[in-house]
Design a protein around this motif. Structure first.
Motif, PDB file in Angstrom:
ATOM      1  N   ASP A  10       0.863  -1.182   0.000  1.00  0.00           N
ATOM      2  CA  ASP A  10       0.000   0.000   0.000  1.00  0.00           C
ATOM      3  C   ASP A  10       0.899   1.231   0.000  1.00  0.00           C
ATOM      4  N   GLU A  11       0.936   1.939  -1.131  1.00  0.00           N
ATOM      5  CA  GLU A  11       1.891   3.048  -1.224  1.00  0.00           C
ATOM      6  C   GLU A  11       1.553   4.177  -0.247  1.00  0.00           C
ATOM      7  N   ASN A  12       0.271   4.305   0.108  1.00  0.00           N
ATOM      8  CA  ASN A  12      -0.085   5.348   1.077  1.00  0.00           C
ATOM      9  C   ASN A  12       0.506   5.046   2.450  1.00  0.00           C
ATOM     10  N   ALA A  13       0.549   3.757   2.790  1.00  0.00           N
ATOM     11  CA  ALA A  13       1.142   3.381   4.084  1.00  0.00           C
ATOM     12  C   ALA A  13       2.650   3.618   4.046  1.00  0.00           C
ATOM     13  N   VAL A  14       3.285   3.243   2.938  1.00  0.00           N
ATOM     14  CA  VAL A  14       4.731   3.463   2.818  1.00  0.00           C
ATOM     15  C   VAL A  14       5.046   4.960   2.890  1.00  0.00           C
ATOM     16  N   ALA A  15       4.130   5.786   2.337  1.00  0.00           N
ATOM     17  CA  ALA A  15       4.361   7.232   2.320  1.00  0.00           C
ATOM     18  C   ALA A  15       4.298   7.843   3.715  1.00  0.00           C
ATOM     19  N   THR A  16       3.770   7.099   4.698  1.00  0.00           N
ATOM     20  CA  THR A  16       3.723   7.662   6.048  1.00  0.00           C
ATOM     21  C   THR A  16       5.052   7.483   6.782  1.00  0.00           C
ATOM     22  N   TRP A  17       5.963   6.688   6.218  1.00  0.00           N
ATOM     23  CA  TRP A  17       7.254   6.514   6.872  1.00  0.00           C
ATOM     24  C   TRP A  17       8.030   7.820   6.886  1.00  0.00           C
ATOM     25  N   SER A  18       8.769   8.042   7.961  1.00  0.00           N
ATOM     26  CA  SER A  18       9.676   9.185   7.990  1.00  0.00           C
ATOM     27  C   SER A  18      10.884   8.855   7.123  1.00  0.00           C
ATOM     28  N   LYS A  19      11.656   9.895   6.810  1.00  0.00           N
ATOM     29  CA  LYS A  19      12.864   9.690   5.999  1.00  0.00           C
ATOM     30  C   LYS A  19      13.774   8.655   6.665  1.00  0.00           C
ATOM     31  N   GLU A  20      13.883   8.731   7.992  1.00  0.00           N
ATOM     32  CA  GLU A  20      14.763   7.819   8.725  1.00  0.00           C
ATOM     33  C   GLU A  20      14.264   6.381   8.601  1.00  0.00           C
ATOM     34  N   GLU A  21      12.940   6.205   8.741  1.00  0.00           N
ATOM     35  CA  GLU A  21      12.371   4.859   8.647  1.00  0.00           C
ATOM     36  C   GLU A  21      12.580   4.289   7.243  1.00  0.00           C
ATOM     37  N   ASP A  22      12.363   5.159   6.243  1.00  0.00           N
ATOM     38  CA  ASP A  22      12.524   4.724   4.855  1.00  0.00           C
ATOM     39  C   ASP A  22      13.984   4.342   4.597  1.00  0.00           C
ATOM     40  N   ASP A  23      14.897   5.208   5.039  1.00  0.00           N
ATOM     41  CA  ASP A  23      16.333   4.921   4.847  1.00  0.00           C
ATOM     42  C   ASP A  23      16.722   3.610   5.519  1.00  0.00           C
ATOM     43  N   PRO A  44      19.410  -6.393 -12.218  1.00  0.00           N
ATOM     44  CA  PRO A  44      18.973  -5.015 -11.967  1.00  0.00           C
ATOM     45  C   PRO A  44      17.898  -4.943 -10.881  1.00  0.00           C
ATOM     46  N   VAL A  45      17.883  -3.807 -10.176  1.00  0.00           N
ATOM     47  CA  VAL A  45      16.920  -3.560  -9.106  1.00  0.00           C
ATOM     48  C   VAL A  45      16.318  -2.180  -9.353  1.00  0.00           C
ATOM     49  N   ALA A  46      15.018  -2.030  -9.160  1.00  0.00           N
ATOM     50  CA  ALA A  46      14.406  -0.710  -9.348  1.00  0.00           C
ATOM     51  C   ALA A  46      13.352  -0.462  -8.284  1.00  0.00           C
ATOM     52  N   ARG A  47      13.297   0.793  -7.813  1.00  0.00           N
ATOM     53  CA  ARG A  47      12.200   1.230  -6.956  1.00  0.00           C
ATOM     54  C   ARG A  47      11.413   2.266  -7.753  1.00  0.00           C
ATOM     55  N   LEU A  48      10.098   2.090  -7.846  1.00  0.00           N
ATOM     56  CA  LEU A  48       9.286   2.983  -8.666  1.00  0.00           C
ATOM     57  C   LEU A  48       8.721   4.129  -7.822  1.00  0.00           C
ATOM     58  N   LEU A  49       8.531   5.281  -8.451  1.00  0.00           N
ATOM     59  CA  LEU A  49       7.919   6.427  -7.782  1.00  0.00           C
ATOM     60  C   LEU A  49       6.412   6.174  -7.658  1.00  0.00           C
ATOM     61  N   PRO A  50       5.710   6.954  -6.806  1.00  0.00           N
ATOM     62  CA  PRO A  50       4.286   6.675  -6.544  1.00  0.00           C
ATOM     63  C   PRO A  50       3.427   6.624  -7.815  1.00  0.00           C
ATOM     64  N   THR A  51       2.323   5.891  -7.727  1.00  0.00           N
ATOM     65  CA  THR A  51       1.450   5.742  -8.898  1.00  0.00           C
ATOM     66  C   THR A  51       0.835   7.072  -9.332  1.00  0.00           C
ATOM     67  N   THR A  52       0.825   8.067  -8.432  1.00  0.00           N
ATOM     68  CA  THR A  52       0.304   9.374  -8.835  1.00  0.00           C
ATOM     69  C   THR A  52       1.158   9.981  -9.950  1.00  0.00           C
ATOM     70  N   SER A  53       2.400   9.521 -10.089  1.00  0.00           N
ATOM     71  CA  SER A  53       3.240  10.059 -11.164  1.00  0.00           C
ATOM     72  C   SER A  53       3.163   9.179 -12.416  1.00  0.00           C
ATOM     73  N   PHE A  71      -2.736   1.471 -14.281  1.00  0.00           N
ATOM     74  CA  PHE A  71      -3.672   0.696 -15.074  1.00  0.00           C
ATOM     75  C   PHE A  71      -4.949   0.402 -14.295  1.00  0.00           C
ATOM     76  N   ALA A  72      -4.814   0.034 -13.040  1.00  0.00           N
ATOM     77  CA  ALA A  72      -5.999  -0.317 -12.255  1.00  0.00           C
ATOM     78  C   ALA A  72      -5.876   0.246 -10.847  1.00  0.00           C
ATOM     79  N   GLU A  73      -7.011   0.631 -10.265  1.00  0.00           N
ATOM     80  CA  GLU A  73      -7.043   1.047  -8.873  1.00  0.00           C
ATOM     81  C   GLU A  73      -6.982  -0.204  -8.005  1.00  0.00           C
ATOM     82  N   THR A  74      -5.933  -0.383  -7.251  1.00  0.00           N
ATOM     83  CA  THR A  74      -5.824  -1.553  -6.396  1.00  0.00           C
ATOM     84  C   THR A  74      -5.426  -1.104  -5.003  1.00  0.00           C
TER      85      THR A  74
ATOM     86  N   PRO B 227      -7.442  12.317 -10.210  1.00  0.00           N
ATOM     87  CA  PRO B 227      -6.202  11.908 -10.889  1.00  0.00           C
ATOM     88  C   PRO B 227      -5.927  12.661 -12.188  1.00  0.00           C
ATOM     89  N   SER B 228      -6.928  13.307 -12.750  1.00  0.00           N
ATOM     90  CA  SER B 228      -6.710  13.963 -14.052  1.00  0.00           C
ATOM     91  C   SER B 228      -6.779  15.480 -13.980  1.00  0.00           C
TER      92      SER B 228
END
Lengths: 123, 422
Positions: A10-23, A44-53, A71-74, B227-228
């Protein structure tokens, strides 16, 4: 065999982490990565930016439709992936288990065998 | 993070959606907050044992709603409902609520909750405090610290704000499309106020940086609802691009470091990438707005690896667009900085000359003017402008920055104006 290990959470939950927690989380995941690297199995390893982008293209009869967002709201979003060369599914599962232990949040890791892989020119 | 930190993160993430649904149900902010609080407490007790529910938001709404009913029944000395250990097994009920949430409902619910917090009757500082407490769910202690006031004072501020809202009627009818866009605009402005409250404080203060983080989170929430909408993308992009520079904006002593002097390796790469991606997404819609254009200006700075790589001509053109959308002397003043870089200080001075009357009591006007005069070698004019700026400085950091210019001026012998040299 090459496996993709895909991270969903859940990206919203991950977004609540502080910088320290994320690091701290990224550092722990980095250690798991290093273990695979030492065995020469890490791709290769990749971390993607939030779906809002995100921007999505959908095939239509004419010009493809361009949509703002994923593509889909999940409830859980695709946040990043690892490619690893594993001898067996068991080894891939063991790798994903290390990742899930290193990651304090909920969510999960999906293990998918890779069909086609073009090595990177980006380094 | 402790073992159950994921529960805390899940509760914070679920809060806006769950609380706004409870607000629709109870039609009273205090009752909705109490119900959410109770549901959260039960989640902390139940989830570690039974595992997280499939849909955390639906669980919290369901349990919160029933606990709210519990509370009503208790005061009526009636029998309470069964406990949440049984309720959480009622998957059918969860599905039912989840289905109703997936509709258009939840967008209007969350928008209402945000909108309630920025009622036009509330002064800006009450709007910000209320949004941080109610929507973001920040502890009172943290908000008080971020605003540099005591907890008691902050509690009073929030209580006053709530009383004012209660006195007005919360708008429960779903808005029409026009009303929805109007609410969106008001909410976007409130979110940017939260951001600026942190940004203007300077980022050497971690409590102020917290306000920026929360504003970005609220912005992303708004973007999930719309979103848009290019202006919402622009708002989030603007905040990300500005916040990405926070570690470079102040030095060890808390002094402001100007953009051109910042160590760009301290900028947050992923945050800049996200901001730039959002600007490009927004501009594709070809409906320019103030947030988008300001974000596009910030993106121009972000893409320059060194200060001297900045495309000041492009920034000047973006400011011209902004002058059309939102004419204001402050916008022209900012444009003057780009003009001075692209075309020299004389062109910039000519641009701001007509602004003197309206910006005479504006710190930055005199600061910029002093800088331009200095570039032209007019030290006495520069000194006068800098002195005027110091008198108008809004923070010690601002004053200290101008004083630096004055000290440098004092250290060198007065030069004749550039025109005299030529």
């Amino acid at each position: 065999m090459l496996y993709a290990v895909l991270c969903y959470n859940d990206e919203n939950a991950v977004a609540t982490w502080s910088k320290e927690e994320d690091d701290a989380c990224m550092a722990r995941l980095g250690q798991v990565e290093d273990g695979m690297k030492a065995k020469g199995k890490m791709g290769p390893v990749a971390r993607l930016l939030p779906t809002t982008s995100a921007t999505t293209l959908r095939k239509t009869s004419g010009e493809p439709l361009i949509i703002d967002g994923p593509f889909a709201e999940t409830k859980e979003q695709f946040l990043g992936f690892y490619l690893a060369d594993c001898d067996s599914l068991d080894e891939a599962i063991a790798f994903a288990k290390e990742l899930i232990k290193a990651n304090p949040s909920g969510g999960g890791y999906e293990i998918r065998p890779v069909g086609i892989f073009h090595p990177s020119e980006l380094g | 993070m402790v073992d159950n930190a994921w529960i805390a993160a899940a509760l914070i993430a679920a809060r806006p959606q769950a609380l706004s649904a409870l607000l629709r149900y109870f039609r009273n902010l205090d009752a909705a907050e109490e119900a959410f609080q109770e549901a959260s407490l039960r989640a902390v007790r139940t989830w570690p044992v039974k595992g997280p529910p499939r849909d955390t938001v639906a669980w919290l709404i369901f349990v919160g709603r029933n606990s709210g009913i519990d509370a009503v029944r208790k005061t009526r000395r009636n029998v309470a409902l069964p406990s949440e250990e049984h309720l959480s097994d009622l998957d059918d009920a969860e599905v039912d609520i989840a289905e109703r949430l997936d509709g258009a409902h939840y967008r209007d619910d969350i928008l209402r909750l945000l909108f309630v917090c920025c009622h036009p009757d509330l002064p800006a500082n009450q709007q910000i405090a209320l949004a941080l407490r109610v929507v973001a769910g920040l502890p009172l202690r943290q908000i008080a610290r971020a605003f540099l006031v005591s907890e008691v004072a902050m509690e009073q501020r929030i209580t006053r704000a709530k009383a004012r809202i209660a006195a007005n009627n919360v708008p429960f009818d779903p808005p029409d499309e026009e009303g929805r866009l109007e609410r969106l605009g008001v909410v976007a402005m409130m979110i940017y106020l939260v951001f600026n409250e942190g940004y203007s404080r300077g980022h050497s203060d971690p409590d102020a940086a917290l306000l920026c983080d929360e504003a970005i989170r609220l912005g992303r929430l708004l973007q999930h609802l719309f979103p848009s909408e290019p202006e919402v993308m622009g708002l989030v992009a603007l905040m990300l691009l500005q916040h990405a520079r926070h570690r470079a904006r102040t030095d060890a002593e808390g002094q402001i470091v100007l953009l051109e002097d910042q160590d760009r390796t301290l900028w947050d790469g992923p945050m800049l990438a996200e901001g730039r991606a959002l600007v490009e997404k927004a501009l594709r819609h070809q409906e320019p707005g103030t947030y988008q254009v300001q974000a596009a200006i910030a993106a121009q700075h972000a893409r320059a690896k060194r200060a001297e790589d900045t495309d000041w001509g492009a920034i000047d053109r973006l400011y011209q667009t902004l002058e059309v959308i939102q004419p204001s002397p402050v916008v022209t003043l900012n444009r003057a900085v780009a003009v001075s870089k692209a075309y020299g200080p004389e062109a910039a001075l000519a641009l701001i000359a007509p602004l003197g009357d309206r910006l005479d009591s504006y710190f930055h006007y005199h600061g910029v003017r002093g800088g331009l005069l200095l570039q032209l070698g007019n030290t006495s004019g520069a000194r006068e402008a800098f002195n005027r700026a110091i008198a108008l400085a809004g923070s010690p950091a601002e004053a200290a920055h101008i004083r630096l210019h004055l000290d440098r001026l004092a250290a060198q012998p007065a030069l004749p104006p550039a025109s005299a040299i030529n």
